[in-house]
Design a protein around this motif. Structure first.
Motif, PDB file in Angstrom:
ATOM      1  N   UNK A   1       1.894  -8.649   5.159  1.00 38.44           N
ATOM      2  CA  UNK A   1       2.592  -7.389   5.442  1.00 38.44           C
ATOM      3  C   UNK A   1       2.286  -6.354   4.362  1.00 38.44           C
ATOM      4  N   UNK A   2       2.327  -6.806   3.112  1.00 37.00           N
ATOM      5  CA  UNK A   2       2.063  -5.911   1.988  1.00 37.00           C
ATOM      6  C   UNK A   2       0.653  -5.335   2.061  1.00 37.00           C
ATOM      7  N   UNK A   3      -0.338  -6.188   2.263  1.00 39.82           N
ATOM      8  CA  UNK A   3      -1.720  -5.723   2.270  1.00 39.82           C
ATOM      9  C   UNK A   3      -2.027  -4.872   3.504  1.00 39.82           C
ATOM     10  N   UNK A   4      -1.383  -5.167   4.629  1.00 44.80           N
ATOM     11  CA  UNK A   4      -1.588  -4.338   5.815  1.00 44.80           C
ATOM     12  C   UNK A   4      -1.148  -2.905   5.549  1.00 44.80           C
ATOM     13  N   UNK A   5      -0.103  -2.746   4.758  1.00 46.28           N
ATOM     14  CA  UNK A   5       0.417  -1.410   4.474  1.00 46.28           C
ATOM     15  C   UNK A   5      -0.240  -0.781   3.248  1.00 46.28           C
ATOM     16  N   UNK A   6      -0.525  -1.576   2.221  1.00 45.08           N
ATOM     17  CA  UNK A   6      -0.969  -1.022   0.937  1.00 45.08           C
ATOM     18  C   UNK A   6      -2.407  -1.354   0.574  1.00 45.08           C
ATOM     19  N   UNK A   7      -3.070  -2.199   1.344  1.00 45.66           N
ATOM     20  CA  UNK A   7      -4.417  -2.627   0.993  1.00 45.66           C
ATOM     21  C   UNK A   7      -5.404  -1.477   0.879  1.00 45.66           C
ATOM     22  N   UNK A   8      -5.377  -0.554   1.817  1.00 49.36           N
ATOM     23  CA  UNK A   8      -6.304   0.577   1.778  1.00 49.36           C
ATOM     24  C   UNK A   8      -6.055   1.442   0.550  1.00 49.36           C
ATOM     25  N   UNK A   9      -4.781   1.649   0.210  1.00 41.83           N
ATOM     26  CA  UNK A   9      -4.440   2.413  -0.993  1.00 41.83           C
ATOM     27  C   UNK A   9      -4.998   1.745  -2.240  1.00 41.83           C
ATOM     28  N   UNK A  10      -4.848   0.433  -2.359  1.00 45.44           N
ATOM     29  CA  UNK A  10      -5.318  -0.281  -3.544  1.00 45.44           C
ATOM     30  C   UNK A  10      -6.836  -0.269  -3.637  1.00 45.44           C
ATOM     31  N   UNK A  11      -7.513  -0.476  -2.513  1.00 43.70           N
ATOM     32  CA  UNK A  11      -8.974  -0.544  -2.525  1.00 43.70           C
ATOM     33  C   UNK A  11      -9.625   0.810  -2.770  1.00 43.70           C
ATOM     34  N   UNK A  12      -8.900   1.892  -2.504  1.00 44.05           N
ATOM     35  CA  UNK A  12      -9.474   3.225  -2.687  1.00 44.05           C
ATOM     36  C   UNK A  12      -9.727   3.551  -4.154  1.00 44.05           C
ATOM     37  N   UNK A  13      -8.962   2.946  -5.062  1.00 46.49           N
ATOM     38  CA  UNK A  13      -9.129   3.175  -6.518  1.00 46.49           C
ATOM     39  C   UNK A  13      -9.026   1.821  -7.214  1.00 46.49           C
ATOM     40  N   UNK A  14     -10.065   1.003  -7.112  1.00 47.39           N
ATOM     41  CA  UNK A  14      -9.942  -0.378  -7.585  1.00 47.39           C
ATOM     42  C   UNK A  14      -9.762  -0.520  -9.093  1.00 47.39           C
ATOM     43  N   UNK A  15     -10.296   0.396  -9.901  1.00 49.08           N
ATOM     44  CA  UNK A  15     -10.182   0.212 -11.353  1.00 49.08           C
ATOM     45  C   UNK A  15      -8.723   0.323 -11.820  1.00 49.08           C
ATOM     46  N   UNK A  16      -8.001   1.403 -11.556  1.00 47.98           N
ATOM     47  CA  UNK A  16      -6.597   1.431 -11.998  1.00 47.98           C
ATOM     48  C   UNK A  16      -5.708   0.423 -11.280  1.00 47.98           C
ATOM     49  N   UNK A  17      -6.178  -0.080 -10.123  1.00 46.01           N
ATOM     50  CA  UNK A  17      -5.390  -1.041  -9.346  1.00 46.01           C
ATOM     51  C   UNK A  17      -5.888  -2.467  -9.543  1.00 46.01           C
ATOM     52  N   UNK A  18      -6.626  -2.705 -10.622  1.00 46.34           N
ATOM     53  CA  UNK A  18      -7.331  -3.967 -10.804  1.00 46.34           C
ATOM     54  C   UNK A  18      -6.401  -5.174 -10.804  1.00 46.34           C
ATOM     55  N   UNK A  19      -5.245  -5.068 -11.450  1.00 47.71           N
ATOM     56  CA  UNK A  19      -4.372  -6.232 -11.529  1.00 47.71           C
ATOM     57  C   UNK A  19      -3.698  -6.513 -10.191  1.00 47.71           C
ATOM     58  N   UNK A  20      -3.281  -5.490  -9.467  1.00 53.37           N
ATOM     59  CA  UNK A  20      -2.678  -5.698  -8.160  1.00 53.37           C
ATOM     60  C   UNK A  20      -3.680  -6.339  -7.206  1.00 53.37           C
ATOM     61  N   UNK A  21      -4.915  -5.876  -7.218  1.00 50.69           N
ATOM     62  CA  UNK A  21      -5.949  -6.446  -6.352  1.00 50.69           C
ATOM     63  C   UNK A  21      -6.260  -7.886  -6.744  1.00 50.69           C
ATOM     64  N   UNK A  22      -6.353  -8.145  -8.044  1.00 48.67           N
ATOM     65  CA  UNK A  22      -6.681  -9.493  -8.511  1.00 48.67           C
ATOM     66  C   UNK A  22      -5.613 -10.492  -8.101  1.00 48.67           C
ATOM     67  N   UNK A  23      -4.351 -10.147  -8.317  1.00 46.48           N
ATOM     68  CA  UNK A  23      -3.290 -11.095  -7.984  1.00 46.48           C
ATOM     69  C   UNK A  23      -3.090 -11.238  -6.487  1.00 46.48           C
ATOM     70  N   UNK A  24      -3.322 -10.182  -5.725  1.00 45.57           N
ATOM     71  CA  UNK A  24      -3.247 -10.309  -4.272  1.00 45.57           C
ATOM     72  C   UNK A  24      -4.315 -11.270  -3.770  1.00 45.57           C
ATOM     73  N   UNK A  25      -5.530 -11.149  -4.305  1.00 50.18           N
ATOM     74  CA  UNK A  25      -6.609 -12.052  -3.911  1.00 50.18           C
ATOM     75  C   UNK A  25      -6.291 -13.484  -4.319  1.00 50.18           C
ATOM     76  N   UNK A  26      -5.708 -13.660  -5.492  1.00 45.78           N
ATOM     77  CA  UNK A  26      -5.370 -15.011  -5.963  1.00 45.78           C
ATOM     78  C   UNK A  26      -4.267 -15.625  -5.111  1.00 45.78           C
ATOM     79  N   UNK A  27      -3.273 -14.828  -4.752  1.00 42.25           N
ATOM     80  CA  UNK A  27      -2.207 -15.326  -3.876  1.00 42.25           C
ATOM     81  C   UNK A  27      -2.742 -15.704  -2.505  1.00 42.25           C
ATOM     82  N   UNK A  28      -3.646 -14.912  -1.974  1.00 40.70           N
ATOM     83  CA  UNK A  28      -4.223 -15.223  -0.663  1.00 40.70           C
ATOM     84  C   UNK A  28      -5.017 -16.524  -0.721  1.00 40.70           C
TER      85      UNK A  28
END
Length: 285
Positions: A14-41
């Motif tokens: 649910x989180x990634x469906x809503x926020x995934x595009x936002x996070x991927x649009x600026x991966x450097x400042x969002x690096x930790x959120x992206x990393x932990x989302x990938x690890x949780x998946x």
């Protein structure tokens, strides 16, 4: 939708469906959120104590403007937020009685949340970790390189990897047990590693890299045992692992350094990793 705009869930999909595009649009400042989302998946929450994570997104006018994430029993991580946005999250979590043992993010965001959290809960924030997020510009390997060569670590190198990772964890004050039984549950297990070896085949330095997310690869950790420092091995192995991950398809690379260590910051600056932002973690008494 609540008035403050923060939407909280424990459902990663649910989180990634809503926020995934936002996070991927600026991966450097969002690096930790992206990393932990990938690890949780990849792993689920089992290795981190079970339970549901806290995943939040700030919705304004139909768009996502920031996120937060917190694994069970761990600190809160934030993407860049304004002071008002961070304050509204602190107010929301305090009203829910949600425990926040620590908070981390870019310095201004983490400081704004810590100030607001103290206001709402009385908990005193203490700066615990100061990091510098660095983004690769043009890779500039050391010239000349130290004697030896880079070699990608394989399954037969597990004992050596665990030994180096234990040394790294001790150096940075990370409270983690790394042995054959715990290795698969640590944050070190899902990386690709490269050694720098001396001409006689002795590993003297190590660099790891996370699987790329949104084209961004994070180099972590980099470690040289104390007996082998001062010979340029860390620069050589970092350049090697960076070159390899870009050749494998990553479009960007980044890493964190200790903001208080001038030696490591100068090293990565010479390699082409320029400063992107300062990060701070606060713990709460």
């Amino acid at each position: 939708m609540r008035a403050d705009g923060w939407q909280l869930t424990g459902d990663l999909d649910e989180f990634l469906a809503a926020a995934g595009e936002f996070l991927r649009a600026r991966p450097v400042p969002h690096i930790m959120a992206l990393t932990w989302a990938a690890r949780l998946r990849e792993r689920g929450t089992g290795p981190y104590g079970g339970g549901r994570p806290l995943l939040g997104r700030l919705a304004q006018a139909g768009s996502v403007h920031g996120t937060c994430h917190q694994l069970p029993g761990r600190g809160l991580g934030l993407t860049p937020l304004t002071a008002d946005q961070a304050g509204s999250l602190a107010a929301r979590l305090a009203a829910l009685g949600h425990p926040v043992p620590s908070v981390g993010g870019d310095h201004d965001t983490a400081t704004a949340f810590a100030t607001a959290w103290q206001h709402h809960t009385g908990a005193t924030p203490t700066p615990a970790v100061r990091l510098r997020l660095r983004r690769l510009g043009t890779l500039t390997p050391p010239d000349p390189a130290p004697p030896g060569r880079a070699r990608e670590a394989g399954e037969g190198d597990r004992e050596q990897l665990m030994d180096f990772c234990r040394g790294f964890a001790a150096d940075v004050g990370e409270d983690v047990t790394i042995d054959a039984g715990t290795w698969p549950t640590t944050r070190y297990a899902d990386k690709r590693y490269t050694f720098w070896e001396t001409p006689d085949g002795t590993p003297v330095s190590m660099a790891g890299v996370n699987p790329p997310v949104a084209g961004l690869a994070q180099v972590d950790p980099v470690y040289t045992p104390a007996a082998h420092r001062g010979h340029g091995y860390a620069a050589a192995v970092t350049a090697a692992v960076t070159r390899a991950t870009l050749a494998a398809g990553a479009t960007e690379a980044a890493l964190f350094t200790d903001a208080t260590n001038p030696t490591s910051n100068a090293l990565y600056q010479r390699l082409g990793y320029g400063v992107h932002s300062d990060w701070t973690t606060y713990t709460f008494a």
